[in-house]
Design an enzyme around this catalytic site. Structure first.
Site, PDB file in Angstrom:
ATOM      1  N   ASN A  48      32.940  40.654  -0.712  1.00 41.52           N
ATOM      2  CA  ASN A  48      32.287  39.527  -0.041  1.00 41.52           C
ATOM      3  C   ASN A  48      32.680  38.274  -0.805  1.00 41.52           C
ATOM      4  O   ASN A  48      32.177  38.037  -1.901  1.00 41.52           O
ATOM      5  CB  ASN A  48      30.765  39.721  -0.065  1.00 41.52           C
ATOM      6  CG  ASN A  48      30.033  38.495   0.441  1.00 41.52           C
ATOM      7  OD1 ASN A  48      30.609  37.650   1.121  1.00 41.52           O
ATOM      8  ND2 ASN A  48      28.761  38.374   0.103  1.00 41.52           N
ATOM      9  N   TRP A  49      33.577  37.514  -0.214  1.00 44.70           N
ATOM     10  CA  TRP A  49      34.090  36.335  -0.937  1.00 44.70           C
ATOM     11  C   TRP A  49      33.169  35.117  -0.815  1.00 44.70           C
ATOM     12  O   TRP A  49      33.418  34.090  -1.426  1.00 44.70           O
ATOM     13  CB  TRP A  49      35.493  35.987  -0.421  1.00 44.70           C
ATOM     14  CG  TRP A  49      36.546  36.947  -0.899  1.00 44.70           C
ATOM     15  CD1 TRP A  49      36.405  37.925  -1.843  1.00 44.70           C
ATOM     16  CD2 TRP A  49      37.912  37.020  -0.462  1.00 44.70           C
ATOM     17  NE1 TRP A  49      37.595  38.588  -2.020  1.00 44.70           N
ATOM     18  CE2 TRP A  49      38.537  38.052  -1.183  1.00 44.70           C
ATOM     19  CE3 TRP A  49      38.669  36.303   0.473  1.00 44.70           C
ATOM     20  CZ2 TRP A  49      39.890  38.385  -1.005  1.00 44.70           C
ATOM     21  CZ3 TRP A  49      40.006  36.633   0.659  1.00 44.70           C
ATOM     22  CH2 TRP A  49      40.603  37.668  -0.073  1.00 44.70           C
ATOM     23  N   LYS A  50      32.176  35.208   0.028  1.00 45.12           N
ATOM     24  CA  LYS A  50      31.257  34.078   0.233  1.00 45.12           C
ATOM     25  C   LYS A  50      32.062  32.823   0.599  1.00 45.12           C
ATOM     26  O   LYS A  50      33.053  32.938   1.304  1.00 45.12           O
ATOM     27  CB  LYS A  50      30.391  33.876  -1.012  1.00 45.12           C
ATOM     28  CG  LYS A  50      29.788  35.194  -1.516  1.00 45.12           C
ATOM     29  CD  LYS A  50      28.765  35.019  -2.576  1.00 45.12           C
ATOM     30  CE  LYS A  50      28.337  36.383  -3.080  1.00 45.12           C
ATOM     31  NZ  LYS A  50      27.156  36.362  -3.904  1.00 45.12           N
ATOM     32  N   HIS A  63      22.718  39.161   4.628  1.00 41.56           N
ATOM     33  CA  HIS A  63      22.917  38.977   3.183  1.00 41.56           C
ATOM     34  C   HIS A  63      21.757  38.152   2.628  1.00 41.56           C
ATOM     35  O   HIS A  63      21.245  37.249   3.302  1.00 41.56           O
ATOM     36  CB  HIS A  63      24.258  38.267   2.921  1.00 41.56           C
ATOM     37  CG  HIS A  63      24.633  38.277   1.471  1.00 41.56           C
ATOM     38  ND1 HIS A  63      24.113  37.383   0.572  1.00 41.56           N
ATOM     39  CD2 HIS A  63      25.438  39.099   0.769  1.00 41.56           C
ATOM     40  CE1 HIS A  63      24.596  37.657  -0.635  1.00 41.56           C
ATOM     41  NE2 HIS A  63      25.406  38.690  -0.542  1.00 41.56           N
ATOM     42  N   GLU A 115      21.606  35.797   0.627  1.00 46.69           N
ATOM     43  CA  GLU A 115      21.801  34.339   0.602  1.00 46.69           C
ATOM     44  C   GLU A 115      21.468  33.739   1.967  1.00 46.69           C
ATOM     45  O   GLU A 115      20.917  32.646   2.057  1.00 46.69           O
ATOM     46  CB  GLU A 115      23.244  34.017   0.162  1.00 46.69           C
ATOM     47  CG  GLU A 115      23.406  34.257  -1.332  1.00 46.69           C
ATOM     48  CD  GLU A 115      24.808  34.623  -1.771  1.00 46.69           C
ATOM     49  OE1 GLU A 115      25.770  34.406  -1.021  1.00 46.69           O
ATOM     50  OE2 GLU A 115      24.936  35.163  -2.901  1.00 46.69           O
ATOM     51  N   GLU A 158      21.020  45.488  -1.980  1.00 43.80           N
ATOM     52  CA  GLU A 158      21.388  44.490  -2.977  1.00 43.80           C
ATOM     53  C   GLU A 158      20.131  43.856  -3.556  1.00 43.80           C
ATOM     54  O   GLU A 158      19.541  42.967  -2.931  1.00 43.80           O
ATOM     55  CB  GLU A 158      22.245  43.398  -2.343  1.00 43.80           C
ATOM     56  CG  GLU A 158      23.521  43.898  -1.717  1.00 43.80           C
ATOM     57  CD  GLU A 158      24.552  42.785  -1.622  1.00 43.80           C
ATOM     58  OE1 GLU A 158      25.623  42.947  -2.210  1.00 43.80           O
ATOM     59  OE2 GLU A 158      24.274  41.762  -0.990  1.00 43.80           O
ATOM     60  N   GLY A 178      25.169  38.105  -8.567  1.00 47.47           N
ATOM     61  CA  GLY A 178      25.782  36.962  -9.235  1.00 47.47           C
ATOM     62  C   GLY A 178      25.138  36.616 -10.564  1.00 47.47           C
ATOM     63  O   GLY A 178      25.388  35.554 -11.133  1.00 47.47           O
ATOM     64  N   SER A 200      26.433  42.518  -8.994  1.00 45.49           N
ATOM     65  CA  SER A 200      27.211  42.496 -10.236  1.00 45.49           C
ATOM     66  C   SER A 200      27.996  43.795 -10.480  1.00 45.49           C
ATOM     67  O   SER A 200      28.127  44.232 -11.617  1.00 45.49           O
ATOM     68  CB  SER A 200      26.317  42.159 -11.430  1.00 45.49           C
ATOM     69  OG  SER A 200      25.734  40.870 -11.247  1.00 45.49           O
ATOM     70  N   GLY A 237      30.693  40.825  -4.878  1.00 46.98           N
ATOM     71  CA  GLY A 237      30.935  39.390  -4.786  1.00 46.98           C
ATOM     72  C   GLY A 237      31.935  38.947  -5.830  1.00 46.98           C
ATOM     73  O   GLY A 237      33.151  39.106  -5.675  1.00 46.98           O
ATOM     74  N   GLY A 238      31.437  38.431  -6.944  1.00 47.70           N
ATOM     75  CA  GLY A 238      32.277  37.810  -7.986  1.00 47.70           C
ATOM     76  C   GLY A 238      33.499  38.614  -8.401  1.00 47.70           C
ATOM     77  O   GLY A 238      34.612  38.078  -8.475  1.00 47.70           O
TER      78      GLY A 238
HETATM   79  C1  PEP Z   1      27.113  39.936  -3.080  1.00 46.23           C
HETATM   80  O1  PEP Z   1      27.249  38.759  -2.848  1.00 46.23           O
HETATM   81  O2  PEP Z   1      26.951  40.694  -2.109  1.00 46.23           O
HETATM   82  C2  PEP Z   1      27.161  40.398  -4.461  1.00 46.23           C
HETATM   83  C3  PEP Z   1      26.776  41.623  -4.717  1.00 46.23           C
HETATM   84  O3  PEP Z   1      27.607  39.523  -5.405  1.00 46.23           O
HETATM   85  P1  PEP Z   1      27.953  39.851  -6.967  1.00 46.23           P
HETATM   86  O4  PEP Z   1      28.830  41.078  -6.957  1.00 46.23           O
HETATM   87  O5  PEP Z   1      28.673  38.629  -7.451  1.00 46.23           O
HETATM   88  O6  PEP Z   1      26.667  40.101  -7.674  1.00 46.23           O
END
Ligand code: PEP
Length: 260
Positions: A14-16, A100, A102, A172, A178, A217, A238-239
């Site tokens: 997930n590149w956001k 999600h 966010e 999640e 993040g 993470s 994500g990251g």
């Molecule tokens: C996400 O945005 O779905 C996520 C899990 O981000 P991260 O891996 O950066 O915690």
């Protein structure tokens, strides 16, 4: 490493709001050779909308699937700034992320809205990745299971039993997204087992084939431990998915080589 269970692992990036079309194309050029042999897992990348077309072209002929990060449930019309499922299908999206945290927190999206999105995606033949998860405050108040169950049931409310196997659930915990904080594999497994139990109540035996991803993470250093848990069938990342080498290691369940 193979998964301890029968469900095919699914690793999704997930590149956001990161990477435009040019960067996404460069990512594909670096990433695809690294995962060329990964034929026992599903790999998915969700770039921003503007990169879907070019990334889709770069991924064509590979086993890596394209995903949208969001969608509007309406078919078309006066919805400024929104994107319909038919537009995603035209670009070859195989998956769509909905709910999600966010979007739930920053854009006040309700589980009812998430349910409408998931239904619209499935109607277009796109598999929804339905996200659920509790905040730190909710966990500390011992409400994690109640929150997750509530989000899950409301977000899946429009998914009938005969389509449920196409859905992917992503658990999640908001406090782990993040932040560098990861739920311990045992902590994550406990809530994944709880989610599977709720899925059994909703869909009976189909619950055994619904994949449940963990997100929060995930990185090369912890993916193997996370994926070794019975009810964890993948990761939403994500990251650590922004770098091709890092996401490739995650897809391959590969820890970085120890540096001396
Ligand atoms: C996400 O945005 O779905 C996520 C899990 O981000 P991260 O891996 O950066 O915690």
């Amino acid at each position: 490493m193979s998964s301890p269970h029968q469900r095919r692992p699914i690793l999704a990036a997930n590149w956001k709001m990161q990477k435009g079309a040019a960067e996404a194309t460069a990512f594909a050029a670096a990433f695809l050779p690294l995962v060329a042999g990964a034929d026992s897992v599903d790999i998915v990348i969700a770039p921003p909308f503007t990169a879907l077309d070019r990334l889709g072209q770069a991924l064509s002929g590979s086993a890596v699937a394209l995903a949208a990060q969001n969608v509007n449930p309406e078919a078309s019309g006066a919805f400024t700034g929104e994107i319909a499922v038919s537009m995603l299908r035209e670009l070859g999206c195989g998956y769509g992320v909905v709910g999600h945290s966010e979007r739930r927190a920053l854009y006040r999206e309700s589980s009812d809205f998430v349910a409408a999105k998931a239904e619209a995606l499935l109607a277009a033949g796109i598999r929804p990745i339905v996200c659920v998860g509790e905040t730190l405050e909710e966990r500390e108040a011992d409400r994690a299971e109640a929150i997750v169950a509530g989000q899950l049931e409301a977000s899946l409310a429009r998914i009938p039993q005969d389509r449920a196997a196409e859905v992917v659930v992503a658990y999640e915990p908001v406090w782990a997204i993040g932040t560098g904080k990861t739920a311990t594999p045992e902590m994550a497994q406990a809530i994944h087992a709880f989610i599977r139990e709720r899925l059994r109540a909703l869909y009976g035996a189909t619950a055994e084939i619904i994949r449940i991803q963990y997100g929060g993470s995930v990185k090369p250093e912890n993916v193997r431990d996370i994926m070794s848990q019975e009810d964890i069938d993948g990761a939403l990342v994500g990251g650590a998915s922004l770098d091709p080498a890092s996401f490739a290691r995650i897809v391959l369940f590969q820890e970085p080589e120890a540096t001396q």
